[in-house]
Design a protein around this motif. Sequence first.
Motif, PDB file in Angstrom:
ATOM      1  N   PRO A 113      22.826 -12.765 -20.403  1.00 48.17           N
ATOM      2  CA  PRO A 113      23.201 -13.359 -18.951  1.00 48.17           C
ATOM      3  C   PRO A 113      24.299 -14.065 -19.737  1.00 48.17           C
ATOM      4  CG  PRO A 113      21.054 -14.237 -19.778  1.00 48.17           C
ATOM      5  CD  PRO A 113      20.916 -12.931 -20.730  1.00 48.17           C
ATOM      6  N   LEU A 114      25.408 -14.546 -18.219  1.00 47.41           N
ATOM      7  CA  LEU A 114      26.642 -14.738 -19.157  1.00 47.41           C
ATOM      8  C   LEU A 114      27.172 -16.258 -18.077  1.00 47.41           C
ATOM      9  CD1 LEU A 114      29.231 -14.970 -20.455  1.00 47.41           C
ATOM     10  CD2 LEU A 114      29.716 -13.671 -18.590  1.00 47.41           C
ATOM     11  N   GLU A 115      26.553 -16.905 -18.997  1.00 47.17           N
ATOM     12  CA  GLU A 115      27.616 -18.149 -18.046  1.00 47.17           C
ATOM     13  C   GLU A 115      29.530 -18.595 -18.187  1.00 47.17           C
ATOM     14  OE1 GLU A 115      26.426 -22.935 -19.668  1.00 47.17           O
ATOM     15  OE2 GLU A 115      25.698 -22.500 -17.534  1.00 47.17           O
ATOM     16  N   PHE A 116      29.432 -19.183 -17.130  1.00 49.11           N
ATOM     17  CA  PHE A 116      31.003 -19.091 -16.818  1.00 49.11           C
ATOM     18  C   PHE A 116      31.475 -19.613 -15.236  1.00 49.11           C
ATOM     19  CE2 PHE A 116      30.070 -15.064 -14.163  1.00 49.11           C
ATOM     20  CZ  PHE A 116      31.315 -15.452 -13.636  1.00 49.11           C
ATOM     21  N   ASP A 117      32.790 -20.620 -15.161  1.00 48.26           N
ATOM     22  CA  ASP A 117      33.087 -21.243 -14.059  1.00 48.26           C
ATOM     23  C   ASP A 117      34.240 -19.265 -13.132  1.00 48.26           C
ATOM     24  OD1 ASP A 117      34.838 -22.356 -12.375  1.00 48.26           O
ATOM     25  OD2 ASP A 117      35.185 -24.241 -14.232  1.00 48.26           O
ATOM     26  N   GLY A 118      33.206 -19.060 -12.273  1.00 42.85           N
ATOM     27  CA  GLY A 118      33.325 -18.225 -11.224  1.00 42.85           C
ATOM     28  C   GLY A 118      34.304 -19.412 -10.381  1.00 42.85           C
ATOM     29  N   TRP A 119      34.579 -20.315 -10.201  1.00 44.94           N
ATOM     30  CA  TRP A 119      35.472 -21.334  -9.262  1.00 44.94           C
ATOM     31  C   TRP A 119      36.949 -20.994 -10.029  1.00 44.94           C
ATOM     32  CZ3 TRP A 119      30.267 -21.293  -9.774  1.00 44.94           C
ATOM     33  CH2 TRP A 119      30.152 -21.598  -8.195  1.00 44.94           C
ATOM     34  N   ARG A 120      36.969 -20.947 -11.808  1.00 45.91           N
ATOM     35  CA  ARG A 120      38.506 -21.038 -11.810  1.00 45.91           C
ATOM     36  C   ARG A 120      38.903 -19.488 -12.616  1.00 45.91           C
ATOM     37  NH1 ARG A 120      37.804 -26.903 -14.529  1.00 45.91           N
ATOM     38  NH2 ARG A 120      38.256 -28.141 -12.417  1.00 45.91           N
ATOM     39  N   GLN A 121      37.693 -18.798 -12.728  1.00 47.89           N
ATOM     40  CA  GLN A 121      37.956 -17.583 -13.220  1.00 47.89           C
ATOM     41  C   GLN A 121      37.629 -16.437 -12.875  1.00 47.89           C
ATOM     42  OE1 GLN A 121      35.135 -18.716 -16.871  1.00 47.89           O
ATOM     43  NE2 GLN A 121      37.085 -18.116 -18.210  1.00 47.89           N
ATOM     44  N   ARG A 122      39.253 -15.886 -12.516  1.00 46.37           N
ATOM     45  CA  ARG A 122      38.633 -14.513 -11.405  1.00 46.37           C
ATOM     46  C   ARG A 122      38.169 -12.680 -12.213  1.00 46.37           C
ATOM     47  NH1 ARG A 122      41.247 -13.169  -7.452  1.00 46.37           N
ATOM     48  NH2 ARG A 122      43.165 -15.012  -7.994  1.00 46.37           N
ATOM     49  N   HIS A 123      36.878 -12.517 -11.791  1.00 43.24           N
ATOM     50  CA  HIS A 123      36.206 -12.120 -12.275  1.00 43.24           C
ATOM     51  C   HIS A 123      35.921 -11.053 -11.227  1.00 43.24           C
ATOM     52  CE1 HIS A 123      34.005 -14.897 -10.142  1.00 43.24           C
ATOM     53  NE2 HIS A 123      33.155 -14.401  -9.525  1.00 43.24           N
ATOM     54  N   TRP A 124      35.032  -9.709 -11.536  1.00 46.01           N
ATOM     55  CA  TRP A 124      35.040  -8.676 -10.293  1.00 46.01           C
ATOM     56  C   TRP A 124      33.864  -7.525 -11.456  1.00 46.01           C
ATOM     57  CZ3 TRP A 124      39.616  -9.718 -12.835  1.00 46.01           C
ATOM     58  CH2 TRP A 124      39.879  -8.328 -14.138  1.00 46.01           C
ATOM     59  N   THR A 125      33.196  -6.454 -10.753  1.00 44.23           N
ATOM     60  CA  THR A 125      32.724  -5.551 -10.972  1.00 44.23           C
ATOM     61  C   THR A 125      33.193  -4.450 -11.533  1.00 44.23           C
ATOM     62  OG1 THR A 125      31.164  -6.202  -9.729  1.00 44.23           O
ATOM     63  CG2 THR A 125      30.089  -5.074 -10.872  1.00 44.23           C
ATOM     64  N   GLN A 126      33.132  -3.390 -12.436  1.00 42.34           N
ATOM     65  CA  GLN A 126      33.238  -2.612 -13.129  1.00 42.34           C
ATOM     66  C   GLN A 126      32.669  -1.123 -12.802  1.00 42.34           C
ATOM     67  OE1 GLN A 126      36.066  -2.390 -14.426  1.00 42.34           O
ATOM     68  NE2 GLN A 126      35.841  -2.166 -16.538  1.00 42.34           N
ATOM     69  N   PRO A 127      32.849  -0.390 -12.269  1.00 42.54           N
ATOM     70  CA  PRO A 127      32.189   0.597 -11.083  1.00 42.54           C
ATOM     71  C   PRO A 127      30.948   0.712 -12.325  1.00 42.54           C
ATOM     72  CG  PRO A 127      34.173   1.511 -11.262  1.00 42.54           C
ATOM     73  CD  PRO A 127      33.997   0.007 -12.026  1.00 42.54           C
ATOM     74  N   PHE A 128      30.201   1.582 -11.334  1.00 45.28           N
ATOM     75  CA  PHE A 128      29.092   1.707 -12.085  1.00 45.28           C
ATOM     76  C   PHE A 128      28.009   3.327 -11.786  1.00 45.28           C
ATOM     77  CE2 PHE A 128      27.755  -1.642  -9.601  1.00 45.28           C
ATOM     78  CZ  PHE A 128      26.548  -1.041  -8.573  1.00 45.28           C
ATOM     79  N   VAL A 129      26.948   3.754 -12.566  1.00 46.84           N
ATOM     80  CA  VAL A 129      26.048   4.652 -11.894  1.00 46.84           C
ATOM     81  C   VAL A 129      24.547   4.185 -11.903  1.00 46.84           C
ATOM     82  CG1 VAL A 129      27.764   6.462 -12.073  1.00 46.84           C
ATOM     83  CG2 VAL A 129      26.356   6.028 -14.091  1.00 46.84           C
ATOM     84  N   GLY A 130      23.491   4.720 -10.904  1.00 48.67           N
ATOM     85  CA  GLY A 130      22.607   4.349 -11.147  1.00 48.67           C
ATOM     86  C   GLY A 130      21.621   2.894 -10.370  1.00 48.67           C
ATOM     87  N   GLU A 131      20.873   2.150  -9.929  1.00 50.20           N
ATOM     88  CA  GLU A 131      20.609   1.185  -9.977  1.00 50.20           C
ATOM     89  C   GLU A 131      20.858   0.255 -10.756  1.00 50.20           C
ATOM     90  OE1 GLU A 131      17.065   0.832  -7.198  1.00 50.20           O
ATOM     91  OE2 GLU A 131      16.571   1.022  -8.688  1.00 50.20           O
ATOM     92  N   ARG A 132      21.518  -0.832 -10.014  1.00 50.25           N
ATOM     93  CA  ARG A 132      21.739  -1.725 -10.543  1.00 50.25           C
ATOM     94  C   ARG A 132      21.653  -3.490  -9.984  1.00 50.25           C
ATOM     95  NH1 ARG A 132      26.384  -5.425 -11.121  1.00 50.25           N
ATOM     96  NH2 ARG A 132      27.599  -6.147 -12.822  1.00 50.25           N
ATOM     97  N   PHE A 133      21.186  -4.326 -10.554  1.00 48.75           N
ATOM     98  CA  PHE A 133      20.864  -5.731  -9.723  1.00 48.75           C
ATOM     99  C   PHE A 133      21.795  -6.950 -10.344  1.00 48.75           C
ATOM    100  CE2 PHE A 133      16.845  -3.164  -8.312  1.00 48.75           C
ATOM    101  CZ  PHE A 133      16.910  -2.928  -7.173  1.00 48.75           C
ATOM    102  N   SER A 134      21.904  -7.766 -10.171  1.00 51.77           N
ATOM    103  CA  SER A 134      22.346  -9.514 -10.560  1.00 51.77           C
ATOM    104  C   SER A 134      21.787 -10.423 -10.219  1.00 51.77           C
ATOM    105  CB  SER A 134      24.288  -9.237 -10.764  1.00 51.77           C
ATOM    106  OG  SER A 134      24.881  -8.642  -9.041  1.00 51.77           O
ATOM    107  N   LEU A 135      21.695 -11.097 -10.683  1.00 58.42           N
ATOM    108  CA  LEU A 135      21.196 -12.442 -10.207  1.00 58.42           C
ATOM    109  C   LEU A 135      22.260 -13.585 -10.833  1.00 58.42           C
ATOM    110  CD1 LEU A 135      17.721 -11.733 -11.742  1.00 58.42           C
ATOM    111  CD2 LEU A 135      18.602 -11.805  -9.715  1.00 58.42           C
TER     112      LEU A 135
END
Length: 97
Positions: free
Chosen positions: A75-97
């Motif tokens: 788990p990672l906690e960060f300020d998603g309203w002030r810190q730009r973020h995105w997902t790197q490409p992946f292969v397989g089945e990925r879930f995020s919560l």
Amino acid sequence: VGATASPRPAPNGATASPRPGGRFPQVNRSARFRPHLDAGSAGAGQRTSLIVALGDFGGGELVVERDPVDIRYAPLEFDGWRQRHWTQPFVGERFSL
């Protein structure tokens, strides 16, 4: 995230630590997000995002302000309203919560 989890260093002042449950949970399956800032629930008192990735996949790191972070079962906690973020490409089945 268990109450005994220890904070871990993360990019740009973000930390992973125990915290009260959120009011706006979201479950994503095979989601690939482009660079963005979160919107919407910050005005309702939510100031941070907490994310973890689960599944059988390779790649898929979360990039926070250009710093990739492996959030697979970490788990990672960060300020998603002030810190730009995105997902790197992946292969397989990925879930995020």
